[in-house]
Design a protein around this motif. Structure first.
Motif, PDB file in Angstrom:
ATOM      1  N   GLU A 101      -6.823   3.364   0.877  1.00 32.88           N
ATOM      2  CA  GLU A 101      -6.580   2.708  -0.407  1.00 32.88           C
ATOM      3  C   GLU A 101      -5.569   3.527  -1.202  1.00 32.88           C
ATOM      4  OE1 GLU A 101      -9.026   1.328  -4.393  1.00 32.88           O
ATOM      5  OE2 GLU A 101     -10.077   2.308  -2.768  1.00 32.88           O
ATOM      6  N   ARG A 102      -4.525   2.867  -1.673  1.00 32.15           N
ATOM      7  CA  ARG A 102      -3.470   3.531  -2.428  1.00 32.15           C
ATOM      8  C   ARG A 102      -3.820   3.590  -3.910  1.00 32.15           C
ATOM      9  NH1 ARG A 102      -0.919   6.094   1.416  1.00 32.15           N
ATOM     10  NH2 ARG A 102      -0.138   4.740   3.029  1.00 32.15           N
ATOM     11  N   THR A 105      -1.615  -0.724  -6.102  1.00 29.46           N
ATOM     12  CA  THR A 105      -1.350  -1.794  -5.139  1.00 29.46           C
ATOM     13  C   THR A 105       0.127  -2.164  -5.233  1.00 29.46           C
ATOM     14  OG1 THR A 105      -1.829  -3.568  -6.709  1.00 29.46           O
ATOM     15  CG2 THR A 105      -3.695  -2.693  -5.429  1.00 29.46           C
TER      16      THR A 105
END
Length: 117
Positions: A101-102, A105
């Protein structure tokens, strides 16, 4: 000049408010600057529109210069912080996690770029 400041301040305010805030300290300062500059320019514009400028013995040229100079310094600092937040796009949210997960987004990254500009 004041109307353009209103327009761009409102756009920054909307763009920053529409993103998820991964780094509240950085983006909180950006929001503070955008909202404060927006509010103060409304007050400054109202002083001239309603004729209060002639009631106060103030050098309005100097006040205008100081206001815009301070606004420039604060907006430049806010730009640097927003750009720093945007540059962290490729880093994972949790460094010790296996999830990919960054921090931002793709959509939030684009909004953050627009807010930086």
């Amino acid at each position: 000049v004041f109307l353009s400041l209103q327009l761009f301040g409102t756009i920054v305010w909307i763009l920053v408010a529409s993103t998820r805030v991964p780094l509240p300290l950085l983006q909180g300062w950006v929001m503070f600057v955008a909202v404060t500059a927006w509010f103060l320019s409304i007050v400054f514009l109202s002083v001239f529109l309603f004729g209060y400028a002639s009631r106060f013995a103030v050098n309005w040229n100097q006040a205008d210069f100081i206001f815009h100079g301070a606004t420039f310094v604060f907006y430049f600092g806010a730009f640097l912080l927003q750009a720093a937040t945007t540059s962290l796009h490729h880093f994972p949210r949790k460094f010790n996690s296996t999830a990919q997960e960054r921090i931002l987004t793709g959509r939030e990254y684009n909004i953050s770029i627009a807010a930086s500009v």
